[in-house]
Design a protein around this motif. Structure first.
Motif, PDB file in Angstrom:
ATOM      1  N   THR A 274      14.662  76.790  18.677  1.00 59.28           N
ATOM      2  CA  THR A 274      13.533  76.658  18.240  1.00 59.28           C
ATOM      3  C   THR A 274      13.384  76.309  16.706  1.00 59.28           C
ATOM      4  OG1 THR A 274      12.581  78.877  18.507  1.00 59.28           O
ATOM      5  CG2 THR A 274      12.279  77.517  20.121  1.00 59.28           C
ATOM      6  N   PHE A 275      14.614  77.006  16.214  1.00 64.80           N
ATOM      7  CA  PHE A 275      14.598  76.867  14.672  1.00 64.80           C
ATOM      8  C   PHE A 275      15.151  75.418  14.217  1.00 64.80           C
ATOM      9  CE2 PHE A 275      16.683  77.487  10.549  1.00 64.80           C
ATOM     10  CZ  PHE A 275      15.640  77.652   9.618  1.00 64.80           C
ATOM     11  N   THR A 276      16.151  74.873  14.855  1.00 59.57           N
ATOM     12  CA  THR A 276      16.764  73.648  14.616  1.00 59.57           C
ATOM     13  C   THR A 276      17.234  72.841  15.785  1.00 59.57           C
ATOM     14  OG1 THR A 276      18.685  72.707  13.416  1.00 59.57           O
ATOM     15  CG2 THR A 276      18.735  74.742  14.315  1.00 59.57           C
ATOM     16  N   GLN A 277      16.915  71.568  15.770  1.00 62.68           N
ATOM     17  CA  GLN A 277      17.522  70.718  16.675  1.00 62.68           C
ATOM     18  C   GLN A 277      19.136  70.481  16.630  1.00 62.68           C
ATOM     19  OE1 GLN A 277      14.993  67.181  16.696  1.00 62.68           O
ATOM     20  NE2 GLN A 277      13.307  68.450  17.637  1.00 62.68           N
ATOM     21  N   SER A 278      19.618  70.660  15.228  1.00 62.59           N
ATOM     22  CA  SER A 278      21.003  70.523  15.338  1.00 62.59           C
ATOM     23  C   SER A 278      21.913  71.357  16.139  1.00 62.59           C
ATOM     24  CB  SER A 278      21.481  70.690  13.770  1.00 62.59           C
ATOM     25  OG  SER A 278      23.042  70.657  13.595  1.00 62.59           O
ATOM     26  N   VAL A 279      22.629  71.006  17.057  1.00 56.85           N
ATOM     27  CA  VAL A 279      23.657  71.687  17.852  1.00 56.85           C
ATOM     28  C   VAL A 279      24.728  72.603  16.801  1.00 56.85           C
ATOM     29  CG1 VAL A 279      25.107  71.998  19.801  1.00 56.85           C
ATOM     30  CG2 VAL A 279      23.098  70.411  19.893  1.00 56.85           C
ATOM     31  N   ASP A 280      25.121  71.815  16.051  1.00 55.21           N
ATOM     32  CA  ASP A 280      26.164  72.474  14.849  1.00 55.21           C
ATOM     33  C   ASP A 280      25.517  73.601  14.487  1.00 55.21           C
ATOM     34  OD1 ASP A 280      27.955  70.553  15.766  1.00 55.21           O
ATOM     35  OD2 ASP A 280      27.746  69.482  14.138  1.00 55.21           O
ATOM     36  N   GLU A 281      24.113  73.492  13.863  1.00 53.97           N
ATOM     37  CA  GLU A 281      23.460  74.482  13.092  1.00 53.97           C
ATOM     38  C   GLU A 281      23.146  75.689  13.894  1.00 53.97           C
ATOM     39  OE1 GLU A 281      20.532  74.728   9.365  1.00 53.97           O
ATOM     40  OE2 GLU A 281      19.839  73.547  11.025  1.00 53.97           O
ATOM     41  N   GLN A 282      22.771  75.367  15.258  1.00 54.46           N
ATOM     42  CA  GLN A 282      22.431  76.423  16.326  1.00 54.46           C
ATOM     43  C   GLN A 282      23.569  77.365  16.444  1.00 54.46           C
ATOM     44  OE1 GLN A 282      21.166  74.411  19.742  1.00 54.46           O
ATOM     45  NE2 GLN A 282      19.214  73.576  18.735  1.00 54.46           N
ATOM     46  N   ASN A 283      24.877  76.745  16.769  1.00 58.66           N
ATOM     47  CA  ASN A 283      26.221  77.295  16.729  1.00 58.66           C
ATOM     48  C   ASN A 283      26.510  78.062  15.986  1.00 58.66           C
ATOM     49  OD1 ASN A 283      26.379  76.138  19.437  1.00 58.66           O
ATOM     50  ND2 ASN A 283      27.692  74.448  18.834  1.00 58.66           N
ATOM     51  N   ILE A 284      26.246  77.918  14.647  1.00 59.50           N
ATOM     52  CA  ILE A 284      26.586  78.528  13.360  1.00 59.50           C
ATOM     53  C   ILE A 284      25.725  79.829  13.220  1.00 59.50           C
ATOM     54  CG2 ILE A 284      26.404  78.294  10.921  1.00 59.50           C
ATOM     55  CD1 ILE A 284      27.512  75.517  11.155  1.00 59.50           C
ATOM     56  N   LEU A 285      24.634  79.375  13.266  1.00 59.31           N
ATOM     57  CA  LEU A 285      23.417  80.608  13.286  1.00 59.31           C
ATOM     58  C   LEU A 285      23.686  81.698  14.301  1.00 59.31           C
ATOM     59  CD1 LEU A 285      20.258  78.602  12.614  1.00 59.31           C
ATOM     60  CD2 LEU A 285      21.679  80.233  10.947  1.00 59.31           C
ATOM     61  N   MET A 286      24.134  81.303  15.451  1.00 58.89           N
ATOM     62  CA  MET A 286      24.312  82.254  16.708  1.00 58.89           C
ATOM     63  C   MET A 286      25.644  83.000  16.019  1.00 58.89           C
ATOM     64  SD  MET A 286      22.254  82.489  19.167  1.00 58.89           S
ATOM     65  CE  MET A 286      23.309  83.050  20.366  1.00 58.89           C
ATOM     66  N   ARG A 287      26.590  82.374  15.968  1.00 55.55           N
ATOM     67  CA  ARG A 287      28.086  82.884  15.542  1.00 55.55           C
ATOM     68  C   ARG A 287      28.291  83.680  14.218  1.00 55.55           C
ATOM     69  NH1 ARG A 287      30.687  78.554  15.379  1.00 55.55           N
ATOM     70  NH2 ARG A 287      30.835  78.454  13.111  1.00 55.55           N
ATOM     71  N   GLU A 288      27.662  83.038  13.260  1.00 55.39           N
ATOM     72  CA  GLU A 288      27.634  83.602  11.853  1.00 55.39           C
ATOM     73  C   GLU A 288      26.651  84.431  11.392  1.00 55.39           C
ATOM     74  OE1 GLU A 288      30.417  83.681  10.554  1.00 55.39           O
ATOM     75  OE2 GLU A 288      31.454  82.053  11.625  1.00 55.39           O
ATOM     76  N   VAL A 289      25.484  84.714  12.097  1.00 56.20           N
ATOM     77  CA  VAL A 289      24.312  85.651  11.889  1.00 56.20           C
ATOM     78  C   VAL A 289      23.945  86.556  13.113  1.00 56.20           C
ATOM     79  CG1 VAL A 289      21.885  85.472  11.073  1.00 56.20           C
ATOM     80  CG2 VAL A 289      23.475  83.576  10.248  1.00 56.20           C
TER      81      VAL A 289
END
Length: 209
Positions: free
Chosen positions: A24-39
């Motif tokens: 719900t924060f970003t539609q970018s799958v790449d950014e979603q993966n980064i935020l999940m993994r790195e945050v």
């Protein structure tokens, strides 16, 4: 007999759905993966919960690690806090137990800033008889120390408490320390189980009088 009920916050009284938060924060799958993994799944997140790092210290680290700007990372943290909405079923249970005169406590892994935001936003938190927030104590579930701290601070006896948490390792520690426990799932069956346990112990109390 159960005299006290102890609630976890995340995924028990408040929504905690990391995947939904990033989606719900970003539609970018790449950014979603980064935020999940790195945050959200990074060890630094646990340091926030433990209170050994502050959000103001962590945001630049998260930004540098992810190549996401500091401003956008700040926006993400604001979004996380807005996502911590009440779970209506457990809020209703909370008020039902309050009406039944159970002393109610919280034991939550959460950074201090998130807790303060929730406290200001949700008035019902002030109805708790007390509680412990990991980010203020430098210890966190499932470490036994935070359970001991709760008991010592409020004069609680583990076998007189029902501890409700969604994370199995936390339940394991609580059981080993003598607490009555319920592994929480957001279902009516779980709410019913909690009420049945309390009713059962209440009936035992009546029989022993």
């Amino acid at each position: 007999m159960i005299r006290n009920v102890i609630f976890d916050f995340g995924a028990v009284l408040f929504q905690w759905k990391p995947l939904q938060i990033v989606q719900t924060f970003t539609q970018s799958v790449d950014e979603q993966n980064i935020l999940m993994r790195e945050v959200l799944a990074h060890p630094d997140w646990l340091e926030l919960d433990r209170g050994t790092m502050l959000i103001a210290e962590e945001i630049p680290k998260f930004a540098a690690r992810t190549n996401i700007s500091v401003q956008r990372m700040e926006d993400f943290f604001s979004h996380i806090q807005l996502s911590l909405e009440k779970i209506p079923e457990t809020e209703a249970l909370f008020f039902k137990l309050l009406d039944q005169n159970y002393p109610l406590y919280y034991l939550t892994n959460m950074c201090s800033a998130f807790f303060e935001t929730l406290y200001e936003k949700h008035h019902f938190i002030s109805f708790f008889d007390g509680g412990v927030v990991s980010g203020k104590e430098l210890t966190m579930k499932p470490e036994p120390e935070i359970f001991h701290l709760l008991c010592e601070r409020y004069g609680l006896v583990p076998h007189e408490c029902l501890f409700i948490d969604d994370h199995y390792p936390n339940i394991e520690t609580a059981k080993a320390l003598g607490f009555n426990t319920v592994l929480f799932t957001p279902t009516q069956n779980c709410i019913d189980e909690i009420e049945e346990i309390l009713t059962m112990f209440s009936e035992k109390k009546q029989l022993t009088r």
